[in-house]
Enzyme design. Sequence first.
Site, PDB file in Angstrom:
ATOM      1  CD  GLU A   1      10.622  -2.274   7.140  1.00 48.32           C
ATOM      2  OE1 GLU A   1       9.852  -3.237   7.307  1.00 48.32           O
ATOM      3  OE2 GLU A   1      10.966  -1.870   6.019  1.00 48.32           O
TER       4      GLU A   1
ATOM      5  CD1 TRP B   1       0.071  -1.535   3.058  1.00 47.07           C
ATOM      6  CD2 TRP B   1       0.729   0.595   3.263  1.00 47.07           C
ATOM      7  NE1 TRP B   1       0.944  -1.473   4.122  1.00 47.07           N
ATOM      8  CE2 TRP B   1       1.361  -0.162   4.274  1.00 47.07           C
ATOM      9  CE3 TRP B   1       0.993   1.955   3.205  1.00 47.07           C
ATOM     10  CZ2 TRP B   1       2.232   0.396   5.210  1.00 47.07           C
ATOM     11  CZ3 TRP B   1       1.865   2.520   4.130  1.00 47.07           C
ATOM     12  CH2 TRP B   1       2.469   1.728   5.112  1.00 47.07           C
ATOM     13  CG  ASN B   2       5.100   1.242   0.820  1.00 49.43           C
ATOM     14  OD1 ASN B   2       4.774   0.526  -0.119  1.00 49.43           O
ATOM     15  ND2 ASN B   2       6.329   1.247   1.308  1.00 49.43           N
TER      16      ASN B   2
ATOM     17  N   GLY C   1       6.707  -6.336  -0.292  1.00 46.48           N
ATOM     18  CA  GLY C   1       6.012  -6.277   0.988  1.00 46.48           C
ATOM     19  C   GLY C   1       6.973  -6.625   2.103  1.00 46.48           C
TER      20      GLY C   1
ATOM     21  CE  LYS D   1      -2.866  -9.756  -2.211  1.00 48.06           C
ATOM     22  NZ  LYS D   1      -3.312  -8.440  -1.735  1.00 48.06           N
ATOM     23  N   PRO D   2      -3.418  -6.274  -5.492  1.00 48.88           N
ATOM     24  CG  PRO D   2      -5.020  -4.571  -5.714  1.00 48.88           C
ATOM     25  CD  PRO D   2      -4.735  -6.007  -6.091  1.00 48.88           C
ATOM     26  CB  ALA D   3      -1.927  -3.345  -0.358  1.00 49.43           C
TER      27      ALA D   3
ATOM     28  CB  CYS E   1      11.332  -0.582   1.542  1.00 48.21           C
ATOM     29  SG  CYS E   1      11.233  -0.012  -0.140  1.00 48.21           S
TER      30      CYS E   1
ATOM     31  CD  GLU F   1      12.813  -5.203  -5.127  1.00 48.77           C
ATOM     32  OE1 GLU F   1      13.395  -4.745  -4.120  1.00 48.77           O
ATOM     33  OE2 GLU F   1      13.371  -5.344  -6.219  1.00 48.77           O
TER      34      GLU F   1
HETATM   35  P1  NAD Z   1       2.704  -7.004   3.819  1.00 52.64           P
HETATM   36  O1  NAD Z   1       3.748  -8.014   3.547  1.00 52.64           O
HETATM   37  O2  NAD Z   1       1.808  -7.190   4.964  1.00 52.64           O
HETATM   38  O3  NAD Z   1       1.731  -6.846   2.554  1.00 52.64           O
HETATM   39  C1  NAD Z   1       2.238  -6.702   1.255  1.00 52.64           C
HETATM   40  C2  NAD Z   1       1.296  -7.414   0.294  1.00 52.64           C
HETATM   41  O4  NAD Z   1       1.263  -8.793   0.608  1.00 52.64           O
HETATM   42  C3  NAD Z   1      -0.149  -6.928   0.356  1.00 52.64           C
HETATM   43  O5  NAD Z   1      -0.700  -6.952  -0.943  1.00 52.64           O
HETATM   44  C4  NAD Z   1      -0.818  -7.991   1.198  1.00 52.64           C
HETATM   45  O6  NAD Z   1      -2.192  -8.130   0.937  1.00 52.64           O
HETATM   46  C5  NAD Z   1      -0.068  -9.218   0.726  1.00 52.64           C
HETATM   47  N1  NAD Z   1      -0.144 -10.364   1.628  1.00 52.64           N
HETATM   48  C6  NAD Z   1      -0.085 -10.366   2.985  1.00 52.64           C
HETATM   49  N2  NAD Z   1      -0.205 -11.633   3.434  1.00 52.64           N
HETATM   50  C7  NAD Z   1      -0.336 -12.434   2.348  1.00 52.64           C
HETATM   51  C8  NAD Z   1      -0.508 -13.831   2.162  1.00 52.64           C
HETATM   52  N3  NAD Z   1      -0.547 -14.680   3.174  1.00 52.64           N
HETATM   53  N4  NAD Z   1      -0.619 -14.294   0.889  1.00 52.64           N
HETATM   54  C9  NAD Z   1      -0.570 -13.458  -0.162  1.00 52.64           C
HETATM   55  N5  NAD Z   1      -0.418 -12.123  -0.051  1.00 52.64           N
HETATM   56  C10 NAD Z   1      -0.294 -11.616   1.196  1.00 52.64           C
HETATM   57  O7  NAD Z   1       3.491  -5.651   3.865  1.00 52.64           O
HETATM   58  P2  NAD Z   1       2.955  -4.225   4.267  1.00 52.64           P
HETATM   59  O8  NAD Z   1       3.107  -4.046   5.713  1.00 52.64           O
HETATM   60  O9  NAD Z   1       1.626  -3.964   3.661  1.00 52.64           O
HETATM   61  O10 NAD Z   1       3.998  -3.335   3.448  1.00 52.64           O
HETATM   62  C11 NAD Z   1       5.104  -2.785   4.025  1.00 52.64           C
HETATM   63  C12 NAD Z   1       6.339  -3.629   3.794  1.00 52.64           C
HETATM   64  O11 NAD Z   1       6.686  -3.622   2.429  1.00 52.64           O
HETATM   65  C13 NAD Z   1       7.531  -3.082   4.529  1.00 52.64           C
HETATM   66  O12 NAD Z   1       8.245  -4.086   5.179  1.00 52.64           O
HETATM   67  C14 NAD Z   1       8.369  -2.467   3.428  1.00 52.64           C
HETATM   68  O13 NAD Z   1       9.720  -2.345   3.732  1.00 52.64           O
HETATM   69  C15 NAD Z   1       8.073  -3.340   2.288  1.00 52.64           C
HETATM   70  N6  NAD Z   1       8.305  -2.651   1.018  1.00 52.64           N
HETATM   71  C16 NAD Z   1       9.402  -3.024   0.300  1.00 52.64           C
HETATM   72  C17 NAD Z   1       9.689  -2.376  -0.881  1.00 52.64           C
HETATM   73  C18 NAD Z   1      10.882  -2.801  -1.679  1.00 52.64           C
HETATM   74  O14 NAD Z   1      10.933  -2.498  -2.852  1.00 52.64           O
HETATM   75  N7  NAD Z   1      11.836  -3.506  -1.125  1.00 52.64           N
HETATM   76  C19 NAD Z   1       8.876  -1.362  -1.369  1.00 52.64           C
HETATM   77  C20 NAD Z   1       7.766  -0.988  -0.596  1.00 52.64           C
HETATM   78  C21 NAD Z   1       7.499  -1.676   0.600  1.00 52.64           C
END
Ligand code: NAD
Length: 495
Positions: free
Chosen positions: A393, A158-159, A236, A182-184, A292, A258
């Site tokens: 983090e 989502w960020n 994520g 699949k978006p957030a 991130c 990522e």
């Molecule tokens: P998250 O891992 O909770 O969610 C990210 C995505 O994964 C969402 O679409 C969510 O619905 C999905 N998801 C969650 N559980 C799942 C499952 N069991 N099966 C399938 N999909 C699932 O992360 P968040 O808290 O929403 O996002 C923040 C994180 O993302 C931070 O740790 C950040 O550092 C990281 N991030 C990394 C980058 C990068 O390029 N390295 C960029 C942006 C964010």
Amino acid sequence: METSIGVSVRDGDTLFIDGKWHAADDGRTFAVADPATGTPVGRAADAGPAETDRAIAAAAAAFGPWSRETAYRRADVLWRAHALMTERAEDLAALMTREQGKPLKAARNEVRYAADFLSWFAEEAKRVYGGSVPSGRADQRLSILRQPVGVVAGITPWNYPISMITRKVAPALAAGCTIVLKPAEQTPLCAVAVFELLAEAGLPPGAANLVTTSRPGPVGERLLDAPAVRKLTFTGSTDVGKELAARAAATMKRVSMELGGHAPMIVMDDADPVHAAKGAALVKFLNTGQACISPNRIFVHRPILDAFTDALVSRVGALVAGPGDRPGVTVGPLVDDAALAKVTAQVEDAVAKGARPLAGGERLTGDGLAAGRFFAPTVLADVDESMRIYREETFGPVAAIVPFDTEDEAVRRANDTEYGLASYVYTNDMGRAVRVSEALRFGIVGVNDINPTAAAAPFGGVGMSGLGREGGPQGIDEYLDVKLVGLAVPRSGRD
Ligand code: NAD
């Protein structure tokens, strides 16, 4: 439904499968709220396994024809999407500010960054070169083809709710892959706006499909278990990324991950402390710290510690928290209650162990902010290894200052993390810049530079920050398999 924002906020029919918009099979929807005010922004279809299976089937059926299109035709579609995104930039930014919370100026920057991936990969489509290898046999020719991996599953956070989508969809389509995204659950409407413009850009049915859901688990399982899906690209958290990568192994999918980060910023005593503090404030509070690449530990050489700290505190004092569409606001809300609780707990833990809060340090509720999750832009001095913020983090607006005495100590402590995404060093000494940037064990190093990212440059981490690179010429490699063709060439019949 058209809103005052200008881009449509579809009420419920947000699944884009095989070129058409659909509601969930059972009509179920979920609400999307503005994190600054809690007011509704719209509703999205709450898909489950059945809709996901149909999206995968549509992507599988579209793969043959799309992969056989010329690179020029695929590039044309991405260029048209780029033109539409540029045309709609203001409306997309307004939607992003309402759905995700970042200030309008930051949302406009993100839309430009997102559009850059469309144009960069439109061009890269035409540069999927193969090669030839000299053979040890006179009657053999060896050539190398690069071919699309097949159906891709993309999962985004989502960020950065628009640019994280184009960073995956554009290279996948450019390579000739088809995709199910699949978006957030916090930001499905930004994804809908991206898919609307992809459809208008002339994408054939099934080439890119969108599955919105409030239940990522069951949808994710279908994507991960389907043998037809040949690649998972995920952005994520590290915890979720580890689980998904393990599950993807059962069908031997390629994966790009990522994940999270814990960026160090090293400020050496030969740097200008005021300039370095300006950089630290800009990158630390970008997206309310929910990035991130956000510096989580700011290591400051002791001789300039006071000058740096004073300059940072004065910059942070000038930041204005509030809803992103309010004039003058520079820091938006945190995304949800869990984020607020995590930031609060890390600050409380640090203060209990001896850190000094020099600015902020608590939730903001005055000036109409009580309905949102606002945390005051915070500076903590005297942070050390005993504190949670030193390792976890934060993903919030907290600048943690850690003093150090020598270059070796700074590098050793900067590398003392399981993450390895972004890192920064401020120095005016050329030798130091080279030594430190070579010694930092991270995928990205900014030397006197707080924004070492671009669609044309490879972005990604090492260690628990993930696998693979997005953007740059490397970004399309993630969607291509290498095929070797050996050709036996009989000697001429005249011999
Ligand atoms: P998250 O891992 O909770 O969610 C990210 C995505 O994964 C969402 O679409 C969510 O619905 C999905 N998801 C969650 N559980 C799942 C499952 N069991 N099966 C399938 N999909 C699932 O992360 P968040 O808290 O929403 O996002 C923040 C994180 O993302 C931070 O740790 C950040 O550092 C990281 N991030 C990394 C980058 C990068 O390029 N390295 C960029 C942006 C964010």
